[in-house]
Design an enzyme around this catalytic site. Structure first.
Site, PDB file in Angstrom:
ATOM      1  N   GLU A 218       0.893  -1.176   0.000  1.00  0.00           N
ATOM      2  CA  GLU A 218       0.000   0.000   0.000  1.00  0.00           C
ATOM      3  C   GLU A 218       0.923   1.215   0.000  1.00  0.00           C
ATOM      4  O   GLU A 218       1.478   1.578   1.039  1.00  0.00           O
ATOM      5  CB  GLU A 218      -0.895  -0.016   1.246  1.00  0.00           C
ATOM      6  CG  GLU A 218      -1.836  -1.209   1.319  1.00  0.00           C
ATOM      7  CD  GLU A 218      -3.081  -1.057   0.438  1.00  0.00           C
ATOM      8  OE1 GLU A 218      -3.324   0.040  -0.090  1.00  0.00           O
ATOM      9  OE2 GLU A 218      -3.808  -2.050   0.284  1.00  0.00           O
ATOM     10  N   CYS A 252      -2.219   9.405   2.451  1.00  0.00           N
ATOM     11  CA  CYS A 252      -1.715   8.757   1.235  1.00  0.00           C
ATOM     12  C   CYS A 252      -2.599   8.998   0.024  1.00  0.00           C
ATOM     13  O   CYS A 252      -2.122   9.314  -1.051  1.00  0.00           O
ATOM     14  CB  CYS A 252      -1.549   7.263   1.463  1.00  0.00           C
ATOM     15  SG  CYS A 252      -3.065   6.458   1.958  1.00  0.00           S
TER      16      CYS A 252
HETATM   17  P1  NAD Z   1       8.279   4.813   4.911  1.00  0.00           P
HETATM   18  O1  NAD Z   1       8.302   3.994   3.686  1.00  0.00           O
HETATM   19  O2  NAD Z   1       9.408   5.723   5.173  1.00  0.00           O
HETATM   20  O3  NAD Z   1       8.155   3.882   6.212  1.00  0.00           O
HETATM   21  C1  NAD Z   1       7.153   2.889   6.329  1.00  0.00           C
HETATM   22  C2  NAD Z   1       7.668   1.776   7.225  1.00  0.00           C
HETATM   23  O4  NAD Z   1       8.798   1.190   6.617  1.00  0.00           O
HETATM   24  C3  NAD Z   1       8.089   2.222   8.620  1.00  0.00           C
HETATM   25  O5  NAD Z   1       7.648   1.263   9.559  1.00  0.00           O
HETATM   26  C4  NAD Z   1       9.611   2.232   8.530  1.00  0.00           C
HETATM   27  O6  NAD Z   1      10.250   1.947   9.745  1.00  0.00           O
HETATM   28  C5  NAD Z   1       9.879   1.118   7.539  1.00  0.00           C
HETATM   29  N1  NAD Z   1      11.144   1.285   6.809  1.00  0.00           N
HETATM   30  C6  NAD Z   1      11.832   2.426   6.589  1.00  0.00           C
HETATM   31  N2  NAD Z   1      12.949   2.162   5.867  1.00  0.00           N
HETATM   32  C7  NAD Z   1      12.952   0.840   5.623  1.00  0.00           C
HETATM   33  C8  NAD Z   1      13.826  -0.035   4.924  1.00  0.00           C
HETATM   34  N3  NAD Z   1      14.927   0.411   4.321  1.00  0.00           N
HETATM   35  N4  NAD Z   1      13.513  -1.341   4.872  1.00  0.00           N
HETATM   36  C9  NAD Z   1      12.382  -1.796   5.450  1.00  0.00           C
HETATM   37  N5  NAD Z   1      11.518  -1.015   6.126  1.00  0.00           N
HETATM   38  C10 NAD Z   1      11.792   0.283   6.219  1.00  0.00           C
HETATM   39  O7  NAD Z   1       6.876   5.613   4.877  1.00  0.00           O
HETATM   40  P2  NAD Z   1       6.349   6.686   5.898  1.00  0.00           P
HETATM   41  O8  NAD Z   1       7.137   7.939   5.739  1.00  0.00           O
HETATM   42  O9  NAD Z   1       6.205   6.097   7.261  1.00  0.00           O
HETATM   43  O10 NAD Z   1       4.856   6.898   5.347  1.00  0.00           O
HETATM   44  C11 NAD Z   1       4.542   7.789   4.332  1.00  0.00           C
HETATM   45  C12 NAD Z   1       4.371   7.080   2.997  1.00  0.00           C
HETATM   46  O11 NAD Z   1       3.435   6.030   3.119  1.00  0.00           O
HETATM   47  C13 NAD Z   1       3.802   7.997   1.928  1.00  0.00           C
HETATM   48  O12 NAD Z   1       4.440   7.744   0.708  1.00  0.00           O
HETATM   49  C14 NAD Z   1       2.341   7.581   1.852  1.00  0.00           C
HETATM   50  O13 NAD Z   1       1.718   7.862   0.635  1.00  0.00           O
HETATM   51  C15 NAD Z   1       2.431   6.118   2.115  1.00  0.00           C
HETATM   52  N6  NAD Z   1       1.175   5.604   2.634  1.00  0.00           N
HETATM   53  C16 NAD Z   1       0.414   4.785   1.857  1.00  0.00           C
HETATM   54  C17 NAD Z   1      -0.824   4.342   2.335  1.00  0.00           C
HETATM   55  C18 NAD Z   1      -1.728   3.460   1.514  1.00  0.00           C
HETATM   56  O14 NAD Z   1      -2.672   2.917   2.085  1.00  0.00           O
HETATM   57  N7  NAD Z   1      -1.513   3.288   0.231  1.00  0.00           N
HETATM   58  C19 NAD Z   1      -1.245   4.714   3.598  1.00  0.00           C
HETATM   59  C20 NAD Z   1      -0.437   5.547   4.346  1.00  0.00           C
HETATM   60  C21 NAD Z   1       0.779   5.984   3.867  1.00  0.00           C
END
Ligand code: NAD
Length: 476
Positions: A218, A252
């Site tokens: 997602e 998002c």
């Molecule tokens: P992110 O990708 O930075 O982090 C998400 C998760 O991934 C966190 O738990 C983080 O600790 C983990 N993570 C970070 N680096 C990682 C790595 N190298 N390997 C594995 N895991 C890792 O996202 P964010 O900043 O927390 O959230 C914002 C983003 O999420 C935006 O792009 C938003 O559009 C998206 N989002 C999508 C939805 C949806 O339902 N489609 C919902 C909410 C947010």
């Protein structure tokens, strides 16, 4: 002495192995046990509503009513839909036989995937960890959750809830950041449900490939909003102000940028201004001190938004509304800009904050061209009362969802699949689609001793060839 990292890694190893051993017990649970588990979560949420509101507030000053609506209500609604339908979803789904399979009995069963991993983001920190948990439990899995380290107050509450309600061999939470997520991703999970950025989504997809683990991703993207001249402008402006500035624009599927018919630009901007003043305050100072507007999650993100704004201004963007910020308090005002934005970060990156760039078009094809320059987003929003315009936009764009005359609400309709396509995501969630994401859709085919198919077994003499020819003739 072990470093804390090593201790937590060995704890992950231990819990993962316990869950692998226990997954066959959990797999064989029926509707009653799964439904009782969902009820435990429901009761915990209702009994700890203030604790959840306080935690999300500490993370980014999200107003309590917004937490109630978008974190608590949505989670309860997911539980309600799931409980009401789970018995039906768990039943084998009969498949009508095709003409050549008339003597068979075929059906599909939804079996648990096994031991699954949920990695969640900070922007709806409670909802986006607990909602997939509901689907995973409904489908009969054991679950490890890695919530976001950025929304750490809410992550601690999620851990507290799970520790109170479940033994670690059923559900367990590991707090922490990239290091913990990377370690977890090396494990051969049976499914990974990731919500977060497109960049990290790609890392998750690569890690999953190592073990042929299925994934639901997602992700994010730039969801456009089109407003044409036939739209009810007052209604569109009111909905835009709510949908864009909810969660301080950190949504998002929230509207990323606005494409409007040139003839209605000044009227729509005036209406946006009115609704911002109505919702958050009559002047910049009142808006800054409004209790109804959340803050940006942290220093990095406010810095990113300031860069976007200042760069756009250098490229000639006009600040129509807002444009104020305060790095000290992570405040960024509801902001509307107009201009062309070509080549700016505002049009190259997901904005994920309360800045709304407005661009104009003379005919709908220009708007469609702008949308097509971006990777397919989670949503395309259209405000219009002309069916032809709506159909043209629908037929000429690609996205996870299309919403007409509203914004954001598709997330809360639990009988509709929610998800993206390509860069905005893989797979869908919510209601049945969430249950399906965490299930192995298994085919079962039953046959009798008498099988007409035996007529086609070798040796292939002339008679059999004639029969095969007849079969092909019948099906051509
Ligand atoms: P992110 O990708 O930075 O982090 C998400 C998760 O991934 C966190 O738990 C983080 O600790 C983990 N993570 C970070 N680096 C990682 C790595 N190298 N390997 C594995 N895991 C890792 O996202 P964010 O900043 O927390 O959230 C914002 C983003 O999420 C935006 O792009 C938003 O559009 C998206 N989002 C999508 C939805 C949806 O339902 N489609 C919902 C909410 C947010």
């Amino acid at each position: 002495m072990h470093s804390p990292g090593k201790i937590i890694f060995s704890e992950i190893d231990k819990v993962f192995n316990l869950q692998i051993q226990n997954k066959w017990n959990v797999r064989n649970t029926g509707f009653t046990e799964r439904s009782e588990n969902l009820d435990k979560i429901r009761h915990w949420i209702l009994n700890n509503r203030q604790k959840i509101r306080d935690a999300v507030y500490k993370d980014f000053k999200k107003p309590f009513p917004e937490t109630d609506l978008t974190e608590i209500f949505n989670t309860l609604a997911e539980i309600r839909t799931t409980k009401a339908n789970l018995r039906k979803w768990m039943k084998p789904q009969k498949a009508a036989p095709t003409p050549s399979m008339l003597t068979t009995h075929g059906y599909v069963i939804y079996e648990p995937k096994g031991t699954v991993l949920i990695i969640s983001p900070w922007n709806y920190p409670f909802l986006l960890a607990v909602e997939p948990l509901i689907s995973a439990i409904a489908a009969g899995n054991t679950v490890i959750i890695k919530p976001s380290e950025i929304s750490r107050n809410t992550s601690a509450v999620i851990k507290e809830m799970v520790d109170e309600l479940f033994p670690p061999n059923e559900v367990c939470v590991f707090e922490g950041g990239k290091e913990i997520a990377t370690y977890l991703l090396q494990k051969p999970f049976d499914h990974i449900f990731f919500t977060g950025s497109t960049t990290v989504g790609k890392i998750v997809l690569k890690a999953a490939a190592e073990h042929f683990t299925s994934v639901t991703l997602e992700l994010g993207g730039k969801s456009p909003v089109i407003v044409d001249s036939s739209a009810d402008l007052k209604d569109a402006a009111q909905k835009l102000v709510w949908g864009k500035f909810l969660n301080a624009g950190q949504t998002c599927q929230g509207p990323d940028y606005l494409l409007i018919d040139k003839r209605i630009k000044s009227e729509l901007i005036e209406l946006l201004k009115n609704f911002i003043n109505k919702s958050y305050g009559k002047n910049p100072n009142e808006i800054k001190h409004s209790h109804d507007f959340a803050r940006i999650i942290n220093f990095n993100h406010i810095g990113r938004l300031i860069d976007y704004l200042e760069e756009a201004k250098k490229y000639g963007a006009k600040v129509e509304i807002g444009g104020e910020y305060d790095r000290e308090t992570n405040y960024f005002s509801p902001t509307v800009l107009s201009g062309s934005f070509t080549g700016t970060k505002l049009m190259e990156e997901e904005i994920f904050g309360p800045i709304l760039p407005v661009m104009t078009f003379e005919n709908i094809d220009e708007a469609i061209e702008i949308i097509k320059r971006q990777p397919p987003p989670l949503a395309v929003y259209i405000f219009s009362n002309k069916n032809k315009t709506i159909e043209t936009v629908k037929e000429n764009t690609v996205s996870g969802s299309v919403v007409i005359n509203d914004l954001v609400l598709q997330f809360s309709h639990y009988n509709l699949p929610f998800g993206g396509i390509k860069e905005s995501g893989l797979g869908t969630a919510h209601g049945f689609y969430g249950f399906e994401a965490f299930s192995n859709r298994r085919t079962v085919l039953k046959h009798h001793k008498f099988s007409p198919i035996k007529l086609f077994y070798p040796p292939y003499n002339n008679g059999k060839q004639k029969l095969i020819n007849l079969l092909i003739k019948f099906f051509r």
